[in-house]
Design a protein around this motif. Structure first.
Motif, mmCIF file in Angstrom:
data_model
loop_
_atom_site.group_PDB
_atom_site.id
_atom_site.type_symbol
_atom_site.label_atom_id
_atom_site.label_comp_id
_atom_site.label_asym_id
_atom_site.label_seq_id
_atom_site.Cartn_x
_atom_site.Cartn_y
_atom_site.Cartn_z
ATOM 1 N N ASN A 243 0.805 -1.226 0.000
ATOM 2 C CA ASN A 243 0.000 0.000 0.000
ATOM 3 C C ASN A 243 0.832 1.268 0.000
ATOM 4 O OD1 ASN A 243 -2.257 -1.620 0.077
ATOM 5 N ND2 ASN A 243 -2.433 -1.531 2.296
ATOM 6 N N THR A 244 1.878 1.297 0.804
ATOM 7 C CA THR A 244 2.646 2.528 0.979
ATOM 8 C C THR A 244 3.959 2.553 0.198
ATOM 9 O OG1 THR A 244 3.880 1.696 2.874
ATOM 10 C CG2 THR A 244 1.745 2.750 3.328
ATOM 11 N N LYS A 245 4.390 1.397 -0.276
ATOM 12 C CA LYS A 245 5.675 1.240 -0.983
ATOM 13 C C LYS A 245 6.881 1.409 -0.062
ATOM 14 C CE LYS A 245 3.549 0.711 -4.891
ATOM 15 N NZ LYS A 245 3.028 -0.601 -5.141
ATOM 16 N N LYS A 246 6.626 1.519 1.247
ATOM 17 C CA LYS A 246 7.717 1.650 2.211
ATOM 18 C C LYS A 246 8.531 0.365 2.252
ATOM 19 C CE LYS A 246 8.839 2.514 7.006
ATOM 20 N NZ LYS A 246 8.409 2.888 8.334
ATOM 21 N N ILE A 247 9.851 0.506 2.374
ATOM 22 C CA ILE A 247 10.754 -0.636 2.477
ATOM 23 C C ILE A 247 11.024 -0.914 3.953
ATOM 24 C CG2 ILE A 247 13.062 -1.544 1.945
ATOM 25 C CD1 ILE A 247 11.384 -1.239 -0.552
ATOM 26 N N TRP A 248 10.836 -2.149 4.359
ATOM 27 C CA TRP A 248 11.091 -2.598 5.723
ATOM 28 C C TRP A 248 12.274 -3.555 5.707
ATOM 29 C CZ3 TRP A 248 8.120 -0.758 9.728
ATOM 30 C CH2 TRP A 248 6.947 -0.095 9.372
ATOM 31 N N ASP A 249 12.980 -3.641 6.817
ATOM 32 C CA ASP A 249 14.121 -4.556 6.907
ATOM 33 C C ASP A 249 13.691 -6.016 6.830
ATOM 34 O OD1 ASP A 249 15.858 -2.411 7.211
ATOM 35 O OD2 ASP A 249 15.904 -2.560 9.400
ATOM 36 N N TYR A 250 12.574 -6.348 7.478
ATOM 37 C CA TYR A 250 12.176 -7.750 7.613
ATOM 38 C C TYR A 250 10.677 -7.952 7.451
ATOM 39 C CZ TYR A 250 16.641 -7.998 10.140
ATOM 40 O OH TYR A 250 17.952 -7.903 10.513
ATOM 41 N N ILE A 251 10.317 -9.192 7.103
ATOM 42 C CA ILE A 251 8.949 -9.688 7.214
ATOM 43 C C ILE A 251 9.042 -10.986 8.004
ATOM 44 C CG2 ILE A 251 8.960 -10.940 5.020
ATOM 45 C CD1 ILE A 251 5.950 -10.096 4.787
ATOM 46 N N ALA A 252 8.063 -11.189 8.901
ATOM 47 C CA ALA A 252 8.108 -12.361 9.771
ATOM 48 C C ALA A 252 6.709 -12.918 9.981
ATOM 49 C CB ALA A 252 8.727 -11.976 11.120
ATOM 50 N N CYS A 253 6.670 -14.136 10.496
ATOM 51 C CA CYS A 253 5.427 -14.795 10.858
ATOM 52 C C CYS A 253 5.529 -15.237 12.317
ATOM 53 C CB CYS A 253 5.164 -15.999 9.952
ATOM 54 S SG CYS A 253 6.478 -17.231 9.939
ATOM 55 N N LEU A 254 4.407 -15.619 12.890
ATOM 56 C CA LEU A 254 4.397 -16.072 14.274
ATOM 57 C C LEU A 254 5.272 -17.310 14.444
ATOM 58 C CD1 LEU A 254 0.604 -15.724 15.107
ATOM 59 C CD2 LEU A 254 2.468 -14.210 15.833
ATOM 60 N N TYR A 255 5.917 -17.394 15.575
ATOM 61 C CA TYR A 255 6.711 -18.575 15.919
ATOM 62 C C TYR A 255 6.078 -19.224 17.139
ATOM 63 C CZ TYR A 255 10.416 -21.625 17.370
ATOM 64 O OH TYR A 255 11.112 -22.733 17.730
ATOM 65 N N PRO A 256 5.812 -20.503 17.138
ATOM 66 C CA PRO A 256 6.198 -21.533 16.170
ATOM 67 C C PRO A 256 5.137 -21.846 15.123
ATOM 68 C CG PRO A 256 5.379 -22.614 18.128
ATOM 69 C CD PRO A 256 5.279 -21.113 18.368
ATOM 70 N N GLU A 257 4.048 -21.090 15.068
ATOM 71 C CA GLU A 257 2.945 -21.418 14.168
ATOM 72 C C GLU A 257 3.322 -21.379 12.691
ATOM 73 O OE1 GLU A 257 2.873 -19.382 16.703
ATOM 74 O OE2 GLU A 257 1.115 -19.788 17.934
ATOM 75 N N GLY A 258 4.133 -20.399 12.303
ATOM 76 C CA GLY A 258 4.501 -20.246 10.898
ATOM 77 C C GLY A 258 3.540 -19.317 10.178
ATOM 78 N N ASN A 259 3.592 -19.347 8.870
ATOM 79 C CA ASN A 259 2.809 -18.446 8.030
ATOM 80 C C ASN A 259 1.358 -18.912 7.987
ATOM 81 O OD1 ASN A 259 2.077 -16.443 6.295
ATOM 82 N ND2 ASN A 259 3.113 -17.299 4.516
ATOM 83 N N ILE A 260 0.469 -18.257 8.736
ATOM 84 C CA ILE A 260 -0.940 -18.623 8.820
ATOM 85 C C ILE A 260 -1.721 -17.979 7.672
ATOM 86 C CG2 ILE A 260 -3.028 -18.441 10.228
ATOM 87 C CD1 ILE A 260 -1.133 -18.448 12.688
ATOM 88 N N ASN A 261 -1.652 -16.665 7.565
ATOM 89 C CA ASN A 261 -2.254 -15.910 6.465
ATOM 90 C C ASN A 261 -1.726 -14.483 6.530
ATOM 91 O OD1 ASN A 261 -3.989 -14.246 8.133
ATOM 92 N ND2 ASN A 261 -5.413 -15.969 8.288
ATOM 93 N N GLU A 262 -2.171 -13.634 5.590
ATOM 94 C CA GLU A 262 -1.598 -12.286 5.495
ATOM 95 C C GLU A 262 -1.913 -11.408 6.705
ATOM 96 O OE1 GLU A 262 -4.895 -10.027 2.734
ATOM 97 O OE2 GLU A 262 -3.303 -11.141 1.755
ATOM 98 N N GLN A 263 -2.891 -11.758 7.516
ATOM 99 C CA GLN A 263 -3.178 -10.990 8.723
ATOM 100 C C GLN A 263 -2.109 -11.197 9.793
ATOM 101 O OE1 GLN A 263 -7.175 -12.426 9.490
ATOM 102 N NE2 GLN A 263 -7.978 -10.422 8.902
#
Length: 87
Positions: free
Chosen positions: A31-51
């Motif tokens: 949406n904003t085109k901002k660059i972030w250092d990292y993207i992460a997901c919950l641990y230990p669940e992993g990638n659940i969905n985009e929320q």
């Protein structure tokens, strides 16, 4: 740190109560085109969905619990792609 944390690193963000696992670096927010250092997901669940995807910068990390896998390919990737913004 003189470089980004590797993929698979597990951290706690400032003010957080749940750890997250890094699965991407130098990510652009759609949406904003901002660059972030990292993207992460919950641990230990992993990638659940985009929320449950978390974009953040290195300075927002409160504690590092685990540093992810590193090998020659990782070091070459850092040198070629991420060297311009050390953390």
């Amino acid at each position: 740190m003189d470089k980004y944390l590797p993929i698979g690193s597990v951290v706690l963000l400032e003010g957080g109560t749940k750890r997250v696992m890094i699965y991407g670096r130098r990510q652009q927010e759609l949406n904003t085109k901002k660059i972030w250092d990292y993207i992460a997901c919950l641990y230990p669940e992993g990638n659940i969905n985009e929320q449950y995807m978390y974009l953040f910068n290195h300075d927002q990390i409160e504690k590092i619990y685990f540093i992810g896998y590193q090998d020659e390919e990782e070091f070459e990737f850092l040198k070629e792609n991420l060297a311009e913004k050390p953390v």
